[in-house]
Structure formats: C-alpha cells, structure tokens
Design a protein around this motif. Structure first.
Motif, PDB file in Angstrom:
ATOM      1  N   LYS B   2       0.831  -1.195   0.000  1.00  0.00           N
ATOM      2  CA  LYS B   2       0.000   0.000   0.000  1.00  0.00           C
ATOM      3  C   LYS B   2       0.871   1.252   0.000  1.00  0.00           C
ATOM      4  O   LYS B   2       1.890   1.296   0.685  1.00  0.00           O
ATOM      5  N   THR B   3       0.476   2.212  -0.765  1.00  0.00           N
ATOM      6  CA  THR B   3       1.192   3.486  -0.714  1.00  0.00           C
ATOM      7  C   THR B   3       0.235   4.535  -0.179  1.00  0.00           C
ATOM      8  O   THR B   3      -0.661   4.975  -0.874  1.00  0.00           O
ATOM      9  N   SER B   4       0.437   4.918   1.044  1.00  0.00           N
ATOM     10  CA  SER B   4      -0.407   5.932   1.662  1.00  0.00           C
ATOM     11  C   SER B   4      -0.067   7.297   1.088  1.00  0.00           C
ATOM     12  O   SER B   4       1.053   7.522   0.623  1.00  0.00           O
ATOM     13  N   PRO B   5      -1.033   8.197   1.129  1.00  0.00           N
ATOM     14  CA  PRO B   5      -0.770   9.575   0.700  1.00  0.00           C
ATOM     15  C   PRO B   5       0.452  10.146   1.396  1.00  0.00           C
ATOM     16  O   PRO B   5       1.295  10.781   0.759  1.00  0.00           O
ATOM     17  N   GLN B   6       0.537   9.882   2.692  1.00  0.00           N
ATOM     18  CA  GLN B   6       1.687  10.379   3.448  1.00  0.00           C
ATOM     19  C   GLN B   6       3.003   9.920   2.829  1.00  0.00           C
ATOM     20  O   GLN B   6       3.945  10.690   2.686  1.00  0.00           O
ATOM     21  N   VAL B   8       3.492   8.856  -0.229  1.00  0.00           N
ATOM     22  CA  VAL B   8       3.663   9.448  -1.556  1.00  0.00           C
ATOM     23  C   VAL B   8       4.220  10.863  -1.429  1.00  0.00           C
ATOM     24  O   VAL B   8       5.132  11.264  -2.148  1.00  0.00           O
ATOM     25  N   PHE B   9       3.681  11.577  -0.489  1.00  0.00           N
ATOM     26  CA  PHE B   9       4.118  12.955  -0.250  1.00  0.00           C
ATOM     27  C   PHE B   9       5.586  12.972   0.159  1.00  0.00           C
ATOM     28  O   PHE B   9       6.388  13.736  -0.376  1.00  0.00           O
ATOM     29  N   GLN B  10       5.898  12.091   1.080  1.00  0.00           N
ATOM     30  CA  GLN B  10       7.270  12.002   1.572  1.00  0.00           C
ATOM     31  C   GLN B  10       8.257  11.719   0.442  1.00  0.00           C
ATOM     32  O   GLN B  10       9.306  12.342   0.332  1.00  0.00           O
ATOM     33  N   GLN B  11       7.870  10.784  -0.407  1.00  0.00           N
ATOM     34  CA  GLN B  11       8.748  10.441  -1.526  1.00  0.00           C
ATOM     35  C   GLN B  11       8.913  11.612  -2.468  1.00  0.00           C
ATOM     36  O   GLN B  11      10.005  11.886  -2.953  1.00  0.00           O
ATOM     37  N   TYR B  12       7.805  12.298  -2.696  1.00  0.00           N
ATOM     38  CA  TYR B  12       7.861  13.474  -3.565  1.00  0.00           C
ATOM     39  C   TYR B  12       8.840  14.493  -3.001  1.00  0.00           C
ATOM     40  O   TYR B  12       9.702  15.019  -3.709  1.00  0.00           O
ATOM     41  N   LEU B  13       8.707  14.766  -1.714  1.00  0.00           N
ATOM     42  CA  LEU B  13       9.569  15.751  -1.069  1.00  0.00           C
ATOM     43  C   LEU B  13      11.033  15.330  -1.179  1.00  0.00           C
ATOM     44  O   LEU B  13      11.898  16.132  -1.530  1.00  0.00           O
ATOM     45  N   GLU B  14      11.261  14.076  -0.899  1.00  0.00           N
ATOM     46  CA  GLU B  14      12.629  13.574  -0.936  1.00  0.00           C
ATOM     47  C   GLU B  14      13.229  13.748  -2.327  1.00  0.00           C
ATOM     48  O   GLU B  14      14.332  14.250  -2.486  1.00  0.00           O
ATOM     49  N   ALA B  15      12.429  13.369  -3.316  1.00  0.00           N
ATOM     50  CA  ALA B  15      12.893  13.464  -4.697  1.00  0.00           C
ATOM     51  C   ALA B  15      13.248  14.900  -5.072  1.00  0.00           C
ATOM     52  O   ALA B  15      14.105  15.150  -5.903  1.00  0.00           O
ATOM     53  N   GLN B  16      12.573  15.850  -4.435  1.00  0.00           N
ATOM     54  CA  GLN B  16      12.815  17.259  -4.747  1.00  0.00           C
ATOM     55  C   GLN B  16      13.834  17.892  -3.807  1.00  0.00           C
ATOM     56  O   GLN B  16      14.075  19.099  -3.888  1.00  0.00           O
ATOM     57  N   GLY B  17      14.378  17.110  -2.908  1.00  0.00           N
ATOM     58  CA  GLY B  17      15.317  17.671  -1.933  1.00  0.00           C
ATOM     59  C   GLY B  17      14.637  18.570  -0.923  1.00  0.00           C
ATOM     60  O   GLY B  17      15.240  19.503  -0.389  1.00  0.00           O
ATOM     61  N   LEU B  18      13.358  18.290  -0.662  1.00  0.00           N
ATOM     62  CA  LEU B  18      12.611  19.096   0.299  1.00  0.00           C
ATOM     63  C   LEU B  18      12.392  18.294   1.579  1.00  0.00           C
ATOM     64  O   LEU B  18      12.611  17.089   1.602  1.00  0.00           O
ATOM     65  N   LYS B  19      11.936  18.995   2.600  1.00  0.00           N
ATOM     66  CA  LYS B  19      11.842  18.325   3.891  1.00  0.00           C
ATOM     67  C   LYS B  19      10.415  18.069   4.336  1.00  0.00           C
ATOM     68  O   LYS B  19       9.509  18.865   4.081  1.00  0.00           O
ATOM     69  N   PHE B  88      -5.904  12.432  -3.827  1.00  0.00           N
ATOM     70  CA  PHE B  88      -5.363  11.088  -3.656  1.00  0.00           C
ATOM     71  C   PHE B  88      -6.443  10.060  -3.906  1.00  0.00           C
ATOM     72  O   PHE B  88      -7.509  10.107  -3.295  1.00  0.00           O
ATOM     73  N   ALA B  89      -6.161   9.136  -4.772  1.00  0.00           N
ATOM     74  CA  ALA B  89      -7.075   8.030  -5.020  1.00  0.00           C
ATOM     75  C   ALA B  89      -8.488   8.501  -5.342  1.00  0.00           C
ATOM     76  O   ALA B  89      -9.465   7.862  -4.983  1.00  0.00           O
ATOM     77  N   ARG B  90      -8.593   9.666  -5.951  1.00  0.00           N
ATOM     78  CA  ARG B  90      -9.906  10.089  -6.399  1.00  0.00           C
ATOM     79  C   ARG B  90      -9.810  10.360  -7.885  1.00  0.00           C
ATOM     80  O   ARG B  90      -8.986  11.143  -8.334  1.00  0.00           O
ATOM     81  N   PRO B  91     -10.671   9.707  -8.636  1.00  0.00           N
ATOM     82  CA  PRO B  91     -10.641   9.938 -10.076  1.00  0.00           C
ATOM     83  C   PRO B  91     -11.056  11.365 -10.355  1.00  0.00           C
ATOM     84  O   PRO B  91     -11.676  12.016  -9.508  1.00  0.00           O
ATOM     85  N   HIS B  92     -10.714  11.830 -11.541  1.00  0.00           N
ATOM     86  CA  HIS B  92     -11.096  13.177 -11.926  1.00  0.00           C
ATOM     87  C   HIS B  92     -12.611  13.337 -11.858  1.00  0.00           C
ATOM     88  O   HIS B  92     -13.358  12.450 -12.216  1.00  0.00           O
ATOM     89  N   HIS B  93     -13.043  14.498 -11.393  1.00  0.00           N
ATOM     90  CA  HIS B  93     -14.480  14.758 -11.350  1.00  0.00           C
ATOM     91  C   HIS B  93     -14.714  16.252 -11.453  1.00  0.00           C
ATOM     92  O   HIS B  93     -13.810  17.043 -11.231  1.00  0.00           O
ATOM     93  N   ASP B  94     -15.927  16.621 -11.750  1.00  0.00           N
ATOM     94  CA  ASP B  94     -16.287  18.028 -11.781  1.00  0.00           C
ATOM     95  C   ASP B  94     -17.313  18.298 -10.691  1.00  0.00           C
ATOM     96  O   ASP B  94     -17.615  17.391  -9.914  1.00  0.00           O
ATOM     97  N   HIS B  95     -17.795  19.527 -10.623  1.00  0.00           N
ATOM     98  CA  HIS B  95     -18.624  19.888  -9.469  1.00  0.00           C
ATOM     99  C   HIS B  95     -19.942  20.548  -9.818  1.00  0.00           C
ATOM    100  O   HIS B  95     -20.025  21.328 -10.758  1.00  0.00           O
TER     101      HIS B  95
END
Lengths: 147, 147
Positions: B2-6, B8-19, B88-95
């Motif tokens: 499972k990849t939790s949003p948390q 995913v976020f962490q990995q994104y930050l790491e990849a960008q050199g962010l904290k 996260f895990a929500r398909p595209h939708h309109d409102h």
DNA sequence: ATCGTTGCAAACGGTTTGCAATTCG
DNA sequence: CGAATTGCAAACCGTTTGCAACGAT
C-alpha cells in the motif's frame, strides 16, 4: 427596429431608477470594443488615460452593475485571476484558455449542454449557470512548446 | 504494497530535496480528513487551535507546494472565492455547487470528457486540465426556494 | 431640488514576502 | 553542520467603503 446595447443598458437603468452617466457609458463601450479579457485594472488604465478623473471604484461599481444585469460575465484565467466579457448578442459559450499566450478560444457544444442538464436532473439539481474552461496550449504555442 | 498519501508525499519531497515537517504533515492530513471545501483560512483556524505556533504563511506555502505537486486542486465557489480538495485516489471529477447551502456534488461524465478532447482536437488545442462547475440549487434548496 | 453617482483615500481581505530563528536530514 | 523551513509582521494586490462634492432627471 434595432436595439443597440447602449439602448438596452439605458432602458435597464431607467427601469431600475438608475442613471446613465458618461462613466457608465464609456465602460460599456470599452467592453463592447474589447472582445474579451478586459480586467478592471486594464479598463481603468485605458479609460483614465483619456478621462483623467475616472476612478477605479467606478470601474468596479459599474462592472458589478453590468454583471447583476446580466450584460457582462466573468472569464477565468489560468492563474486564477479573472476578467470580463460582454454578453450582448453573443450566444452562450465556454472557453479554451492558452496558458502560454493567454489567448481565449470560444466554443459551444450542444451535446455537452444537454448532458449537463441531464446530469443535473439526475441529482434533482436546478442549474442556474455554469463555467467550463479548458486550459492548455493553443495550436501555435503547442508547436513552440515541443521539446 | 500500500502506498499511503503520506508516503507518496514524503517520496515526492525527498525526490525534490525538500523536507517533511510536522506542519506539512498536519496540513496534508487535514486535507485528507476534510472531504472538500477547505479554505486556507479554515485550515489555519482549525490547525492553529491545536498548534498555536502555526503560521498562516505556512498554510499558503504548503498549499502551493501540494498544488504544484498535483496532490491538491482548487475548487471554485459561487461567490468567486475558492478552496482546495485533495486528489489522492480520487478519479477526476467536476462539481455542482449549490448557491444556497454551498454543498458540492461531484460528477463525472465520460462523454463530456470525450467531447472536450474532440473539441480540443478540432482547434489543435492541447488540453492540460479543465474546470467545469455547474452552479445552481441542490434538491433540498430547490424545494425551499419555490415561491 | 432631489437622489443617484462620482472620486478620493482609507480600509479591507486574502495572499506574499523578507528576515532572523528553527528544524530536518 | 548546512540547507530548507518556519513564524512573524510588514508589504502587497485587487476590491470595497464612507463621505463630501457633483450631476442627471
């Protein structure tokens, strides 16, 4: 029996017990001239160049007035800001906005309109108006943007 | 796996050199909890109730970060203001947005999506994203609003 | 003459920035 | 330790408002 936008505006004002002033006239005419993407600031800058006494507040007040009356509508830009476009003798349409050159292309699609009504009906939602904007790159900017 | 949003976020930050800071975590979790219509101000008010030192600026900075990363998106309200919703895990939708009770109903319609692509193609426009919001009254408010 | 309208400048709300102190990695 | 991040307060931008002077009917 032509009814010019000016006349329509005048009649509207009269019916509401409001007054037709030279500022209101010149803002209306500005909007009729400029096809689209008129922002309050641009309107103010351009018009106050001629008429140095025009105030920013009047531009905003008139824009609200015209919007309430249904004579102008908002258009969204890609950065989240917005402008105005007049709606005289123009059928409803939606927009494709180029994120590079800011160009706005209008489109209408009767099928999409019909589907919107259908979806609304499904939810027993009473649609009043909608905004539908596709952001992306126009033909020219797509070519330039190719890596 | 499972990849939790948390995560995913962490990995994104790491990849960008962010904290990954506690502020960023708590803002992300707030957005995951709140289904939608979270405004910066509301996020700030609610979170600073627990963590009195949290600053407004951090809320805005984090929201931008999340938006740039594609983890959250804007949602327009009828008065022209806007809020955020996570993606996260929500398909595209309109409102569909109720102008009275502010309720937001999500919808998707594959045909509309397809038509948008078709229209774009006609204009040789390269669509990147779109917003499509129907404003009106929800079932309940439609009933109340009957004269 | 009357009442709506205007320009001005101050106030506003939402968002941003510069900076010194702090925290993550 | 060094770089990224934070909170703060001041700055910012677009928009609104109170008010006294003005202008349309």
């Amino acid at each position: 029996m032509k009814t010019s936008p000016q006349k329509v505006f005048q009649q509207y004002l009269e019916a509401q017990g409001l007054k037709l002033t030279k500022q209101r006239t010149s803002i209306l005419e500005y909007l009729l001239r400029a096809q689209n993407h008129s922002t309050p600031e641009r309107i103010y800058r351009d018009l106050s160049a001629q008429d140095a006494t025009l105030g920013r507040a009047t531009v905003f007040r008139t824009l609200h007035l015209l919007e309430r009356a249904g004579f102008v509508g908002k258009i969204l830009f890609a950065d989240g800001s917005h402008g105005y476009e007049h709606k005289f003798a123009r059928p409803h349409h939606d927009h494709m906005v180029c994120v590079d050159c800011k160009q706005v292309i209008e489109f209408t699609n009767p099928t999409i309109e019909k589907l919107q009504d259908q979806i609304s009906r499904e939810f027993q939602f009473t649609p009043l108006w909608h905004t539908h904007e596709i952001f992306g790159r126009c033909r020219k900017c797509s070519q330039k943007a190719v890596v």
